[in-house]
Design a protein around this motif. Structure first.
Motif, PDB file in Angstrom:
ATOM      1  N   LEU A  40       0.816  -1.212   0.000  1.00  0.00           N
ATOM      2  CA  LEU A  40       0.000   0.000   0.000  1.00  0.00           C
ATOM      3  C   LEU A  40       0.853   1.266   0.000  1.00  0.00           C
ATOM      4  N   ALA A  41       2.140   1.133   0.273  1.00  0.00           N
ATOM      5  CA  ALA A  41       3.034   2.285   0.183  1.00  0.00           C
ATOM      6  C   ALA A  41       3.327   2.638  -1.272  1.00  0.00           C
ATOM      7  N   SER A  42       3.505   1.615  -2.089  1.00  0.00           N
ATOM      8  CA  SER A  42       3.777   1.829  -3.509  1.00  0.00           C
ATOM      9  C   SER A  42       3.508   0.527  -4.247  1.00  0.00           C
ATOM     10  N   SER A  43       2.766   0.616  -5.343  1.00  0.00           N
ATOM     11  CA  SER A  43       2.403  -0.607  -6.060  1.00  0.00           C
ATOM     12  C   SER A  43       2.299  -0.340  -7.553  1.00  0.00           C
ATOM     13  N   PHE A  44       2.268  -1.458  -8.302  1.00  0.00           N
ATOM     14  CA  PHE A  44       2.067  -1.404  -9.748  1.00  0.00           C
ATOM     15  C   PHE A  44       1.019  -2.456 -10.080  1.00  0.00           C
ATOM     16  N   SER A  45      -0.115  -2.013 -10.620  1.00  0.00           N
ATOM     17  CA  SER A  45      -1.267  -2.894 -10.753  1.00  0.00           C
ATOM     18  C   SER A  45      -1.638  -3.142 -12.210  1.00  0.00           C
ATOM     19  N   PHE A  46      -1.980  -4.394 -12.515  1.00  0.00           N
ATOM     20  CA  PHE A  46      -2.531  -4.810 -13.805  1.00  0.00           C
ATOM     21  C   PHE A  46      -1.652  -4.410 -14.983  1.00  0.00           C
ATOM     22  N   GLY A  47      -0.378  -4.276 -14.723  1.00  0.00           N
ATOM     23  CA  GLY A  47       0.582  -4.031 -15.787  1.00  0.00           C
ATOM     24  C   GLY A  47       0.647  -2.612 -16.318  1.00  0.00           C
ATOM     25  N   PHE A  48      -0.147  -1.694 -15.735  1.00  0.00           N
ATOM     26  CA  PHE A  48      -0.119  -0.329 -16.282  1.00  0.00           C
ATOM     27  C   PHE A  48      -0.355   0.754 -15.236  1.00  0.00           C
ATOM     28  N   LEU A  49      -0.837   0.413 -14.035  1.00  0.00           N
ATOM     29  CA  LEU A  49      -1.300   1.429 -13.098  1.00  0.00           C
ATOM     30  C   LEU A  49      -0.356   1.562 -11.897  1.00  0.00           C
ATOM     31  N   PRO A  50       0.441   2.634 -11.844  1.00  0.00           N
ATOM     32  CA  PRO A  50       1.279   2.872 -10.672  1.00  0.00           C
ATOM     33  C   PRO A  50       0.491   3.636  -9.607  1.00  0.00           C
ATOM     34  N   LEU A  51       0.633   3.244  -8.347  1.00  0.00           N
ATOM     35  CA  LEU A  51      -0.009   3.941  -7.237  1.00  0.00           C
ATOM     36  C   LEU A  51       1.021   4.103  -6.112  1.00  0.00           C
ATOM     37  N   THR A  52       1.112   5.310  -5.589  1.00  0.00           N
ATOM     38  CA  THR A  52       2.082   5.607  -4.536  1.00  0.00           C
ATOM     39  C   THR A  52       1.413   6.411  -3.431  1.00  0.00           C
ATOM     40  N   ASP A  53       1.674   6.047  -2.203  1.00  0.00           N
ATOM     41  CA  ASP A  53       1.168   6.825  -1.073  1.00  0.00           C
ATOM     42  C   ASP A  53       1.832   8.203  -1.110  1.00  0.00           C
ATOM     43  N   PRO A  54       1.054   9.278  -1.221  1.00  0.00           N
ATOM     44  CA  PRO A  54       1.656  10.623  -1.282  1.00  0.00           C
ATOM     45  C   PRO A  54       2.490  10.959  -0.052  1.00  0.00           C
TER      46      PRO A  54
END
Length: 274
Positions: A40-54
């Motif tokens: 949940l701090a930083s992830s890469f989902s479904f091969g295209f979606l980066p998500l990072t805890d601000p």
């Protein structure tokens, strides 16, 4: 008579959200299905979606490091979402620690524990400032040393260890010492997202506040009961605008008078009493 679903629908939806998100992170290492990589701090989902805890990105900058472009994009996406739905929706719809603190609240209720220590709710903001300062001084992402959120995720995969200690400590603290103690008084992540969510679009409103019969159920179930009073009992806006509101919607679940609903911050409408 309202059905069980009507009195618990938002709670069950929140639990489903929390468990599905947790499962998405776990099925990769456990089953080899890599829909989501990271934490949940930083992830890469479904091969295209980066998500990072601000908050993680902010600590990285303060520590003197230059984040990768993907991390910056991921943080911008997360911020954009929470600026719409409310920052503390992370706390009630995503964070796995909420499962522990809600269970502690239930145990506290079953045990009939009333009194507890008094801790100022703004303590979490001071702790947030301290975490950011510590990141600057130590040149590290300081909160990740003890972050119970990612600690629990890692613990489920590699053995709980310190994560067990943190989880049990939070549970005991919330059960015995302070109701909603961790999330409501100490957690710097919750403080950060409360600041993010101050101007969020999606809000709980009380358009039928005239129908309130003072049963106090909304105050009892709300993790941040101080946010309700102005909208429910005031003469001005019926919108709960405080950033601390987590949009958990439990007030909607428990209110037999249907006082509350989910709307947006610009909906100032109140139903006229009959």
């Amino acid at each position: 008579m309202r059905s069980f679903w009507q009195r618990n629908r938002w709670l069950m939806l929140r639990r489903s959200s929390q468990l599905v998100i947790l499962a998405l992170f776990l099925i990769g290492p456990l089953l080899g299905i890599w829909w989501v990589k990271g934490t949940l701090a930083s992830s890469f989902s479904f091969g295209f979606l980066p998500l990072t805890d601000p908050m993680i990105l902010l600590q990285t900058w303060l520590a003197g490091h230059t984040p990768e472009r993907q991390a910056v994009i991921g943080a911008a996406l997360v911020l954009a979402v929470y600026l719409i739905v409310g920052g503390r929706m992370f706390c009630s719809w995503v964070c796995p620690v909420n499962l522990i603190t809600d269970f502690a609240r239930w145990c506290r209720s079953r045990l009939g524990l009333k009194a507890g220590q008094q801790v100022a709710r703004n303590t979490r903001y001071w702790l947030l400032a301290g975490v950011l300062l510590l990141s600057f001084i130590t040149q590290t992402v300081a909160w990740e040393w003890v972050n119970p959120v990612t600690g629990l995720q890692r613990g489920m995969l590699f053995g709980m260890g310190l994560a067990w200690t943190m989880a049990i400590a939070i549970f005991i603290y919330d059960t015995v010492l302070v109701s909603r103690g961790w999330c409501g008084h100490w957690c710097p992540v919750g403080a950060f997202y409360a600041l993010v969510g101050k101007t969020a679009l999606i809000r709980i409103t009380a358009p039928k506040r005239h129908a309130c019969d003072d049963c106090m159920q909304c105050f009892y179930v709300c993790p941040e009961p101080q946010v309700i009073r102005v909208a429910l009992k005031g003469q001005g806006s019926p919108v709960i605008v405080a950033g601390e509101c987590s949009n958990c919607a439990r007030c909607i679940d428990v209110c037999d008078q249907d006082v509350f609903k989910i709307s947006h911050r610009f909906n100032q409408h109140t139903d006229l009493p009959l």
